[in-house]
Design a protein around this motif. Structure first.
Motif, PDB file in Angstrom:
ATOM      1  N   ALA A  39       0.741  -1.297   0.284  1.00  0.00           N
ATOM      2  CA  ALA A  39      -0.103  -0.019   0.148  1.00  0.00           C
ATOM      3  C   ALA A  39       0.614   1.323   0.216  1.00  0.00           C
ATOM      4  CB  ALA A  39      -1.094   0.387   1.350  1.00  0.00           C
ATOM      5  N   GLY A  40       0.486   2.540  -0.889  1.00  0.00           N
ATOM      6  CA  GLY A  40       1.297   3.493  -0.632  1.00  0.00           C
ATOM      7  C   GLY A  40       1.497   4.468   0.773  1.00  0.00           C
ATOM      8  N   ASN A  91      -7.314   7.650   2.146  1.00  0.00           N
ATOM      9  CA  ASN A  91      -6.555   7.568   1.050  1.00  0.00           C
ATOM     10  C   ASN A  91      -6.024   8.866   0.785  1.00  0.00           C
ATOM     11  OD1 ASN A  91      -4.521   7.872  -1.215  1.00  0.00           O
ATOM     12  ND2 ASN A  91      -6.122   7.164  -2.791  1.00  0.00           N
ATOM     13  N   ALA A  92      -4.828   9.460   1.716  1.00  0.00           N
ATOM     14  CA  ALA A  92      -4.455  10.625   1.720  1.00  0.00           C
ATOM     15  C   ALA A  92      -3.699  11.551   1.088  1.00  0.00           C
ATOM     16  CB  ALA A  92      -4.066  10.720   3.511  1.00  0.00           C
ATOM     17  N   SER A  93      -3.831  10.354  -0.560  1.00  0.00           N
ATOM     18  CA  SER A  93      -2.166  10.284  -0.719  1.00  0.00           C
ATOM     19  C   SER A  93      -3.178  10.804  -2.306  1.00  0.00           C
ATOM     20  CB  SER A  93      -1.833   9.536  -1.907  1.00  0.00           C
ATOM     21  OG  SER A  93      -1.173   9.604  -2.660  1.00  0.00           O
ATOM     22  N   ASP A  94      -3.374  12.314  -3.367  1.00  0.00           N
ATOM     23  CA  ASP A  94      -3.722  12.549  -4.977  1.00  0.00           C
ATOM     24  C   ASP A  94      -3.056  11.815  -5.938  1.00  0.00           C
ATOM     25  OD1 ASP A  94      -0.737  12.757  -4.983  1.00  0.00           O
ATOM     26  OD2 ASP A  94      -0.490  15.196  -5.729  1.00  0.00           O
ATOM     27  N   LYS A  95      -3.116  10.409  -5.206  1.00  0.00           N
ATOM     28  CA  LYS A  95      -3.148   9.446  -6.081  1.00  0.00           C
ATOM     29  C   LYS A  95      -3.820   7.923  -5.884  1.00  0.00           C
ATOM     30  CE  LYS A  95       0.459  11.122  -8.596  1.00  0.00           C
ATOM     31  NZ  LYS A  95       0.096  12.099  -9.336  1.00  0.00           N
ATOM     32  N   GLY A 141     -12.451  15.675  -1.310  1.00  0.00           N
ATOM     33  CA  GLY A 141     -11.972  16.851  -1.291  1.00  0.00           C
ATOM     34  C   GLY A 141     -11.594  16.649  -2.657  1.00  0.00           C
ATOM     35  N   ALA A 142     -12.030  17.959  -3.409  1.00  0.00           N
ATOM     36  CA  ALA A 142     -10.781  18.277  -4.042  1.00  0.00           C
ATOM     37  C   ALA A 142      -9.315  18.300  -3.985  1.00  0.00           C
ATOM     38  CB  ALA A 142     -11.882  19.399  -4.829  1.00  0.00           C
ATOM     39  N   SER A 143      -9.427  18.795  -3.220  1.00  0.00           N
ATOM     40  CA  SER A 143      -7.581  19.158  -2.035  1.00  0.00           C
ATOM     41  C   SER A 143      -7.941  19.456  -0.721  1.00  0.00           C
ATOM     42  CB  SER A 143      -6.964  20.821  -2.651  1.00  0.00           C
ATOM     43  OG  SER A 143      -8.324  21.690  -2.545  1.00  0.00           O
ATOM     44  N   TYR A 144      -6.563  18.827  -0.246  1.00  0.00           N
ATOM     45  CA  TYR A 144      -6.210  19.563   0.965  1.00  0.00           C
ATOM     46  C   TYR A 144      -7.334  20.760   2.231  1.00  0.00           C
ATOM     47  CZ  TYR A 144      -3.466  16.182   2.018  1.00  0.00           C
ATOM     48  OH  TYR A 144      -2.918  14.219   2.703  1.00  0.00           O
ATOM     49  N   PRO A 186     -10.052   5.992  -4.835  1.00  0.00           N
ATOM     50  CA  PRO A 186      -9.930   7.399  -5.659  1.00  0.00           C
ATOM     51  C   PRO A 186      -8.682   8.289  -4.832  1.00  0.00           C
ATOM     52  CG  PRO A 186     -12.169   7.373  -5.461  1.00  0.00           C
ATOM     53  CD  PRO A 186     -11.830   6.361  -4.392  1.00  0.00           C
ATOM     54  N   ALA A 187      -8.097   9.096  -4.736  1.00  0.00           N
ATOM     55  CA  ALA A 187      -6.893  10.068  -4.277  1.00  0.00           C
ATOM     56  C   ALA A 187      -8.076  11.119  -2.730  1.00  0.00           C
ATOM     57  CB  ALA A 187      -6.280  11.071  -5.052  1.00  0.00           C
ATOM     58  N   LEU A 188      -7.444  11.220  -2.212  1.00  0.00           N
ATOM     59  CA  LEU A 188      -8.136  12.179  -1.244  1.00  0.00           C
ATOM     60  C   LEU A 188      -9.886  11.731  -1.144  1.00  0.00           C
ATOM     61  CD1 LEU A 188      -7.131  14.997  -2.952  1.00  0.00           C
ATOM     62  CD2 LEU A 188      -6.026  14.678  -1.282  1.00  0.00           C
ATOM     63  N   THR A 189      -9.159  11.220  -0.193  1.00  0.00           N
ATOM     64  CA  THR A 189     -11.143  10.061  -0.694  1.00  0.00           C
ATOM     65  C   THR A 189     -11.332   8.520   0.851  1.00  0.00           C
ATOM     66  OG1 THR A 189     -11.733   9.830  -2.688  1.00  0.00           O
ATOM     67  CG2 THR A 189     -13.007   8.129  -1.134  1.00  0.00           C
ATOM     68  N   ILE A 190     -12.283   9.424   1.833  1.00  0.00           N
ATOM     69  CA  ILE A 190     -12.539   8.556   2.862  1.00  0.00           C
ATOM     70  C   ILE A 190     -13.459   7.352   2.945  1.00  0.00           C
ATOM     71  CG2 ILE A 190     -13.145   8.388   5.685  1.00  0.00           C
ATOM     72  CD1 ILE A 190     -11.859  11.795   5.187  1.00  0.00           C
ATOM     73  N   GLN A 191     -13.282   6.757   3.075  1.00  0.00           N
ATOM     74  CA  GLN A 191     -14.979   5.072   2.665  1.00  0.00           C
ATOM     75  C   GLN A 191     -14.957   4.546   3.750  1.00  0.00           C
ATOM     76  OE1 GLN A 191     -13.623   3.284  -0.894  1.00  0.00           O
ATOM     77  NE2 GLN A 191     -14.845   4.692  -2.366  1.00  0.00           N
TER      78      GLN A 191
END
Length: 641
Positions: A544-545, A567-571, A595-598, A629-634
Motif C-alpha cells: 500500500a502507499g 487515501n490521503a494521497s493525491d494518487k 475533497g478536491a484538495s486538502y 480514489p485520491a483524497l477520499t475516505i470510505q
C-alpha cells in the motif's frame, strides 16, 4: 474470483467527487489486503467514540445552551453593561446603570437599573439586547421568556418586541403587566408569524411611562431538543446524535479548572433555580452564567442516550496555582465525593435528594470518573501528591467506578491505581498522518487509554479536508488498537463562527445564531461511528502507499464486516481484497467522502461542499478488487451472512 461493483448512487446526497464505483478488474500495482473475518484478535471498546466539550468558542453560552439573550445576568466591564443598550424612541429619556445594592437573590445580588425620566405611548424607553450576534427566528414559532423585575413608581405594561435589524419591523410582540413593588419573576411568550427565517434580529423591553425599573436574569428560549425546559438547541443536538456517541466527558477540560483557584468548577453553584446560580469566570475570556449547569450536562447525556464521563476538580488551575495535598485539599476531595453522589446517589442520600429537588429523582448512569484535567501542565509536579488523596477517597467510597488519571502516576497500592490514563493530541496534518502507529506496539499491561482530546489542526474555524483525512487515519489507528484505547473524543466540538465568538482555530461543528454545519471532519466522525463492529479481525496489508490507511471491524450481531479506507494521497489506491472463508453473493454498501484538495471545506454559507455520497452493490466470493480514489475516505459494509 473477481467481482465488479455495480454502484447505485443515492440521488438525495450530493458531493463533489469522482464516481464512486467499485470496480474494476485486477490492477497490477494493487495493494493486497487480507482479512480473516472469523479470527477476532480483540474486541472493540463499546465506548470508543464519544463527545467532549467545554465553555470555549461560546459552545454553551451562545451555542448549545438555547438561551437567546446574551449577558442575561447583566455583567459589566469598564465600558458599562455588556451587550445591553438603552432603547430611547422618539423623545423618551432614560439612563442605565449597574446597581450593586439590589437583586432577586443572594447569588444575583445586583441588577440593571433603568431610570425613565420621560416616556409616553409613542415615545417609549427601555433596554435592547442583540442576542449572540443576532437572535435566530423562524416563522410560526413560539419563544418563551422570563425576567425578574422590581419597580418604583412604575406599573402597568412592559412591552417586549423582537425586531428585525435591517427592516426595523416587529417580528413578534407581547405585553407584560408589571405589578410594582419588590422583586418578582414575570413570564412572557412571543410567537412569530409568516416571517423569513433569519438571525438578524434583536429584542427590546420598553415602558411608556416615567419611573425606575430594575431587571435581572432576563431569558428568552426557543423550542428545545426533546422539549427540555432550559434545554439545548435542536440543530446542534441533532448533529451530535448523528455522531452516535456513547458518552460525554463533562464539564470539559480547562472549564473544569479555571484560570485561578477561585474559578474552579464548583458544581454546587451550578444547580438549583437559575436565580440562585451566581455564575463564574470561564477560562476562555468570557463569563459563564451557569444556566447550563451540572444537571443540564447530565440531562444532555440523557437526551442523547449516553452516559457521562465525570471529571472532578483536582486542585490545580491553569495559571499555575495548586492546592497543597493534605488538609488543604480535603474540601476539594469532599466536593468530588459529593458531586458523584449528586450524579448517582438515590434520593435517600444528601446530594441525591438535592438532585431530586432539582427535578430529577432518578440517578444517572456512571462508570468513569476523571480526576483533574491535563495535570501534566502543573510544572510543580503536585499531581503525584494530589492524585493519591482523590484516588483513595473515590475508590474507597465508590469501588464500582473506574478512575481516569490525567498523567501517568505511580501507585503504592490498589486504591491508588488508575484504571485509565487520559492522553491528548493536537497535531498538524502531516504529523497526525505520521502518528498513526503510536499505539501499535504499546504495552497492553497497566491502565487503558482514554484519548480525551484530539484533533488535526488545519482549517479555521472548522477543519479542512486535509484535517479530515488525517483525523480519519488516526481513527483507523484507534480502532485497530481499541483493546488499549477504550474511549476517545474530538475537541473542541463546537464553535460560534462569528469572529468574536471563537477562541480556538479548528473545531468540529460550526454555527451562528440561526444555523449550523458539519465540517469534513464531522462527516468523517459520523461515518466512523456509524460503521463500527464489536471485534477486530486478523488482517494484513502489503504494497500500500505510504498515505493509505485502513481498519476492519466485525459486528457479531449483524454479521457485517465494516471496512474503513483512507487515501490521503493525491494518487488513487488500487486494492485486492481477500476475505478468508467467504463464499457466495454478499450485499455491500459504500459511503465515500471526497475533497478536491486538502483545503476543501464547508462553511456557514456553503455547508455541503464536502459531504458523504452513498452507493450499494454486491460482492461475489472471497476475492474482489476495488480502487480508492485520491483524497477520499470510505466505509465499506459487507454482510457476511
Amino acid at each position: 474470483m473477481t467481482s465488479k461493483w455495480l454502484g447505485v448512487m443515492c440521488a438525495s446526497v450530493m458531493m463533489a467527487s469522482p464516481a464512486a464505483g467499485f470496480a474494476q478488474e485486477s490492477h497490477p500495482d494493487a495493494a493486497k489486503l487480507t482479512i480473516d473475518v472469523k479470527d477476532i484478535v480483540h474486541p472493540v471498546s463499546p465506548m470508543l467514540y464519544g463527545l467532549m466539550t467545554e465553555e470555549i468558542n461560546h459552545s454553551y453560552e451562545g451555542g448549545l445552551y438555547a438561551e437567546l439573550i446574551s449577558n442575561r445576568t447583566f455583567r459589566g466591564d469598564w465600558a458599562g453593561l455588556q451587550r445591553w443598550e438603552i432603547a430611547r424612541h422618539g423623545n423618551a429619556e432614560a439612563t442605565l446603570s449597574i446597581d450593586k445594592t439590589t437583586g432577586p437573590s443572594a447569588a444575583l445580588n445586583y441588577s440593571a437599573k433603568l431610570v425613565v425620566a420621560s416616556a409616553t405611548e409613542s415615545n417609549v424607553a427601555g433596554l435592547g439586547n442583540p442576542g449572540w450576534w443576532g437572535i435566530g427566528l423562524k416563522a410560526h414559532t413560539e419563544y418563551k421568556g422570563s425576567f425578574y423585575a422590581k419597580s418604583e413608581s412604575l406599573s402597568g405594561p412592559l412591552t417586549v418586541k423582537l425586531i428585525g435589524n435591517k427592516s426595523g419591523l416587529t417580528m413578534a410582540e407581547t405585553k407584560v403587566d408589571l405589578k410594582g413593588g419588590d422583586w418578582k419573576q414575570y413570564t412572557y411568550t412571543l410567537k412569530t408569524g409568516s416571517i423569513a427565517a433569519s438571525a438578524e434580529n434583536h429584542i427590546e423591553f420598553t415602558v411608556s411611562q416615567p419611573g425606575t425599573l430594575w431587571l435581572q436574569s432576563v431569558s428568552l428560549m426557543p423550542p428545545t431538543y426533546a422539549n427540555r425546559e432550559n434545554g439545548n438547541r435542536i440543530d446542534l443536538m441533532e448533529k451530535m446524535a448523528a455522531m452516535k456517541p456513547t458518552f460525554i466527558r463533562l464539564p470539559g477540560g480547562n472549564y473544569l479548572e479555571g484560570d485561578k483557584l477561585q474559578d474552579w468548577y464548583d458544581f454546587k453553584e451550578t444547580i438549583g433555580p437559575l436565580v440562585d446560580r451566581p455564575g463564574h469566570q470561564a477560562p476562555w475570556s468570557y463569563w459563564s452564567t451557569d444556566g447550563f449547569g451540572l444537571l443540564e450536562f447530565l440531562e444532555w447525556c440523557e437526551d442523547l442516550k449516553v452516559e457521562p464521563v465525570l471529571a472532578v476538580y483536582a486542585g490545580y488551575s491553569l495559571k499555575g496555582e495548586h492546592v497543597k495535598a493534605g488538609k488543604d485539599l480535603e474540601p476539594y476531595v469532599q466536593a468530588a465525593l459529593d458531586e458523584v453522589e449528586y450524579v448517582t446517589g438515590d434520593v435517600s442520600t444528601k446530594w441525591g435528594a438535592e438532585r431530586a429537588k432539582d427535578g430529577h429523582p432518578k440517578p444517572f448512569p456512571l462508570h468513569y470518573i476523571e480526576v483533574g484535567n491535563e495535570d501534566w501542565l502543573d510544572h510543580s509536579g503536585s499531581y503525584k501528591e494530589r492524585w493519591p488523596q482523590f484516588a483513595r477517597a473515590l475508590h474507597t467510597k465508590y469501588p464500582q467506578y473506574k478512575l481516569i488519571a490525567t498523567e501517568p502516576v505511580k501507585a503504592t497500592d490498589k486504591l491508588e491505581e488508575p484504571e485509565v490514563v487520559d492522553d491528548h493530541y493536537y497535531k498538524h496534518t502531516a504529523d497526525m498522518l505520521d502518528f498513526t502507529k503510536h499505539y501499535d506496539d504499546a504495552p497492553r499491561t497497566g491502565p487503558k487509554i482514554f484519548v480525551g482530546e484530539w484533533a488535526t489542526l488545519a482549517g479555521s474555524p472548522t477543519p479542512n479536508f486535509g484535517a479530515a483525512l488525517a483525523d480519519s487515519a488516526w481513527m483507523t489507528s484507534m480502532e485497530r488498537n481499541s483493546d488499549l484505547i477504550i474511549m476517545s473524543a474530538y475537541a473542541p466540538l463546537l464553535v460560534n463562527v462569528n469572529p468574536q465568538g471563537s477562541q480556538w482555530g479548528t473545531n468540529l461543528i460550526g454555527f451562528d445564531a440561526q444555523t449550523s454545519f458539519g465540517s469534513p471532519s464531522y462527516y468523517a466522525q459520523v461515518m466512523f461511528a456509524e460503521h463500527l463492529g464489536d471485534g477486530v479481525p486478523k488482517s494484513t496489508i502489503t504494497e500500500a502507499g505510504p498515505r493509505f490507511y485502513y481498519s476492519a471491524t466485525v459486528d457479531s450481531k449483524t454479521s457485517t464486516l465494516h471496512l474503513k479506507f483512507v487515501n490521503a494521497s493525491d494518487k488513487e489506491q488500487p486494492l485486492e481484497v481477500e476475505l478468508t472463508g467467504l463464499t457466495g453473493l454478499h450485499v455491500a454498501k459504500l459511503t465515500s467522502l471526497h475533497g478536491a484538495s486538502y483545503e476543501a471545506t464547508n462553511t456557514i454559507t456553503e455547508p455541503s461542499i464536502v459531504r458523504p455520497l452513498l452507493s450499494s452493490s454486491q460482492v461475489q466470493g472471497s476475492s474482489w478488487s476495488h480502487t480508492v480514489p485520491a483524497l477520499t475516505i470510505q466505509t465499506v459494509d459487507v454482510v457476511l451472512k
